[in-house]
Design a protein around this motif. Structure first.
Motif, mmCIF file in Angstrom:
data_model
loop_
_atom_site.group_PDB
_atom_site.id
_atom_site.type_symbol
_atom_site.label_atom_id
_atom_site.label_comp_id
_atom_site.label_asym_id
_atom_site.label_seq_id
_atom_site.Cartn_x
_atom_site.Cartn_y
_atom_site.Cartn_z
ATOM 1 N N UNK A 94 2.149 15.716 51.005
ATOM 2 C CA UNK A 94 1.807 14.302 51.244
ATOM 3 C C UNK A 94 0.884 13.777 50.140
ATOM 4 N N UNK A 95 -0.032 14.637 49.667
ATOM 5 C CA UNK A 95 -1.014 14.176 48.682
ATOM 6 C C UNK A 95 -0.446 14.160 47.270
ATOM 7 N N UNK A 96 0.361 15.171 46.937
ATOM 8 C CA UNK A 96 0.755 15.350 45.528
ATOM 9 C C UNK A 96 2.235 15.113 45.268
ATOM 10 N N UNK A 97 3.021 14.869 46.309
ATOM 11 C CA UNK A 97 4.460 14.725 46.094
ATOM 12 C C UNK A 97 5.115 16.090 45.956
ATOM 13 N N UNK A 98 6.307 16.107 45.368
ATOM 14 C CA UNK A 98 7.134 17.329 45.432
ATOM 15 C C UNK A 98 7.152 18.156 44.147
ATOM 16 N N UNK A 99 6.511 17.645 43.077
ATOM 17 C CA UNK A 99 6.718 18.286 41.775
ATOM 18 C C UNK A 99 6.256 19.742 41.690
ATOM 19 N N UNK A 100 5.289 20.131 42.479
ATOM 20 C CA UNK A 100 4.734 21.490 42.392
ATOM 21 C C UNK A 100 5.586 22.529 43.125
ATOM 22 N N UNK A 101 6.486 22.073 44.009
ATOM 23 C CA UNK A 101 7.087 23.006 44.973
ATOM 24 C C UNK A 101 7.980 24.043 44.295
ATOM 25 N N UNK A 102 8.958 23.570 43.486
ATOM 26 C CA UNK A 102 9.927 24.518 42.918
ATOM 27 C C UNK A 102 9.219 25.539 42.024
ATOM 28 N N UNK A 103 8.259 25.049 41.238
ATOM 29 C CA UNK A 103 7.558 25.953 40.314
ATOM 30 C C UNK A 103 6.720 26.991 41.082
ATOM 31 N N UNK A 104 5.991 26.531 42.085
ATOM 32 C CA UNK A 104 5.153 27.450 42.870
ATOM 33 C C UNK A 104 6.021 28.486 43.568
ATOM 34 N N UNK A 105 7.122 28.013 44.117
ATOM 35 C CA UNK A 105 8.016 28.920 44.832
ATOM 36 C C UNK A 105 8.563 29.985 43.874
ATOM 37 N N UNK A 106 8.992 29.528 42.682
ATOM 38 C CA UNK A 106 9.570 30.460 41.710
ATOM 39 C C UNK A 106 8.541 31.506 41.281
ATOM 40 N N UNK A 107 7.301 31.058 41.064
ATOM 41 C CA UNK A 107 6.223 31.990 40.692
ATOM 42 C C UNK A 107 6.052 33.080 41.742
ATOM 43 N N UNK A 108 6.006 32.647 43.009
ATOM 44 C CA UNK A 108 5.760 33.616 44.090
ATOM 45 C C UNK A 108 6.963 34.517 44.342
ATOM 46 N N UNK A 109 8.161 34.022 44.000
ATOM 47 C CA UNK A 109 9.366 34.776 44.367
ATOM 48 C C UNK A 109 9.653 35.929 43.407
ATOM 49 N N UNK A 110 9.089 35.869 42.227
ATOM 50 C CA UNK A 110 9.363 36.883 41.189
ATOM 51 C C UNK A 110 10.862 37.008 40.928
ATOM 52 N N UNK A 111 11.569 35.908 41.108
ATOM 53 C CA UNK A 111 13.026 35.930 40.956
ATOM 54 C C UNK A 111 13.445 35.641 39.512
ATOM 55 N N UNK A 112 12.533 35.002 38.777
ATOM 56 C CA UNK A 112 12.872 34.578 37.416
ATOM 57 C C UNK A 112 13.294 35.777 36.556
ATOM 58 N N UNK A 113 14.447 35.655 35.912
ATOM 59 C CA UNK A 113 14.906 36.717 35.008
ATOM 60 C C UNK A 113 15.640 37.852 35.717
ATOM 61 N N UNK A 114 15.681 37.811 37.040
ATOM 62 C CA UNK A 114 16.371 38.888 37.773
ATOM 63 C C UNK A 114 17.883 38.661 37.758
ATOM 64 N N UNK A 115 18.619 39.746 37.739
ATOM 65 C CA UNK A 115 20.073 39.634 37.850
ATOM 66 C C UNK A 115 20.429 39.684 39.333
ATOM 67 N N UNK A 116 21.160 38.682 39.781
ATOM 68 C CA UNK A 116 21.490 38.591 41.213
ATOM 69 C C UNK A 116 22.982 38.288 41.390
ATOM 70 N N UNK A 117 23.439 38.526 42.614
ATOM 71 C CA UNK A 117 24.782 38.083 42.982
ATOM 72 C C UNK A 117 24.626 37.044 44.080
ATOM 73 N N UNK A 118 25.283 35.916 43.895
ATOM 74 C CA UNK A 118 25.215 34.862 44.907
ATOM 75 C C UNK A 118 26.570 34.777 45.594
ATOM 76 N N UNK A 119 26.507 34.773 46.921
ATOM 77 C CA UNK A 119 27.732 34.591 47.702
ATOM 78 C C UNK A 119 27.812 33.119 48.082
ATOM 79 N N UNK A 120 28.830 32.422 47.523
ATOM 80 C CA UNK A 120 28.972 30.985 47.812
ATOM 81 C C UNK A 120 30.411 30.718 48.223
ATOM 82 N N UNK A 121 30.603 30.235 49.441
ATOM 83 C CA UNK A 121 31.952 29.947 49.942
ATOM 84 C C UNK A 121 32.920 31.093 49.651
#
Ligand code: BT5
Length: 246
Positions: free
Chosen positions: A184-211
């Protein structure tokens, strides 16, 4: 803001469905929480089921009016998983806890918590989101059904003792409230970056199941709307809006 009214029900079809129906007709206010001991038709994403034996899981939904552009509504799942991770880290040793895009919290690759966001509009045309959380608290291994998308785990199985669902609900709502106030105070800009930092997903090789399609690649980041950016082996960048990451 969040959790000023908490309703505890013994049994309900789905806390998300109930709160959504109430929000549509203006019968629930922002921050309202519904919790149930048992759901007879607990829902996951894409018409999947969420299953928990009576009294063993923490099952609750929160109503919010985030006032963000519709195309960014997926960020609410990310905020909710950040809040749950924060709440869980206060109760458990955070070693082994992982955020999995877009809506899961895993412990050493086993699913501990799932989040389902349902959005809608009320009679006055205001957009709302019902954030539903299913957390495995006191389940034993035999309490989980077979054939789950990935192996499951509970707080009890991690710590070898039972946990109070009420105590955890309180700390989850407090961290949800902190994250929501920041939105509410800062809007949405911080969310994706903060989430990515905490997820340690950056640079990982993954398989995505989509449809029913399997896509393998390296995580290149998140788009500002929360979509997953994947670099394919040939170098092409693609954006994934919905799917399951393995
Ligand atoms: C989710 O969906 O993980 C969202 C789950 C949200 C549940 C809460 S409970 C309160 C509120 N009211 C509702 O009706 N729903 C919300 P998804 O990523 O689609 O994962 C669903 C899949 O997880 C299922 O197809 C199963 O394979 C698996 N699953 C079902 N129950 C599980 C459990 N207790 N623990 C781990 N995995 C489970």
């Amino acid at each position: 803001m969040i959790g000023t009214s908490i309703r505890k029900l013994e049994v309900v079809e789905s806390t998300n469905s109930l709160l959504k129906a109430e929000a549509e007709v203006g019968k629930a206010t922002e921050g309202a929480v519904v919790m149930a001991d048992h759901q007879t038709a607990g829902r996951g994403r894409l018409d999947r089921q969420w299953e928990a034996p009576p009294g063993k899981g923490l099952l609750f939904s929160v109503l919010i009016y985030p006032e963000i552009p519709t195309e960014k509504i997926a960020l609410i799942s990310l905020i909710a998983s950040l809040a749950m991770l924060e709440g869980l880290s206060e109760k458990l040793d955070s070693t082994g806890l992982q955020l999995k895009w877009p809506n899961d919290i895993l412990h050493n690759d086993r699913k501990l918590c799932g989040i389902l966001c349902d959005s809608g509009t009320d009679a006055s045309g205001r957009q709302f989101v019902v954030v539903g959380v299913g957390l495995n608290v006191n389940q034993d291994q035999q309490d989980f059904p077979s054939g789950l998308l990935r192996p499951a785990i509970s707080m009890k199985l991690i710590t070898h003792r039972e946990h109070s669902r009420d105590a955890f609900l309180k700390s989850a709502l407090e961290s949800f409230d902190r994250c929501y106030r920041r939105l509410k105070a800062e809007g949405v800009d911080w969310i994706a970056e903060t989430w990515l930092d905490r997820s340690e997903l950056f640079g990982k090789t993954v398989t995505v199941l989509r449809d029913h399609e399997e896509i393998s690649g390296t995580v290149d980041g998140l788009e500002p709307d929360g979509a997953l950016r994947l670099r394919l082996r040939g170098g092409e960048l693609i954006t994934i809006h919905s799917g399951d990451v393995f």
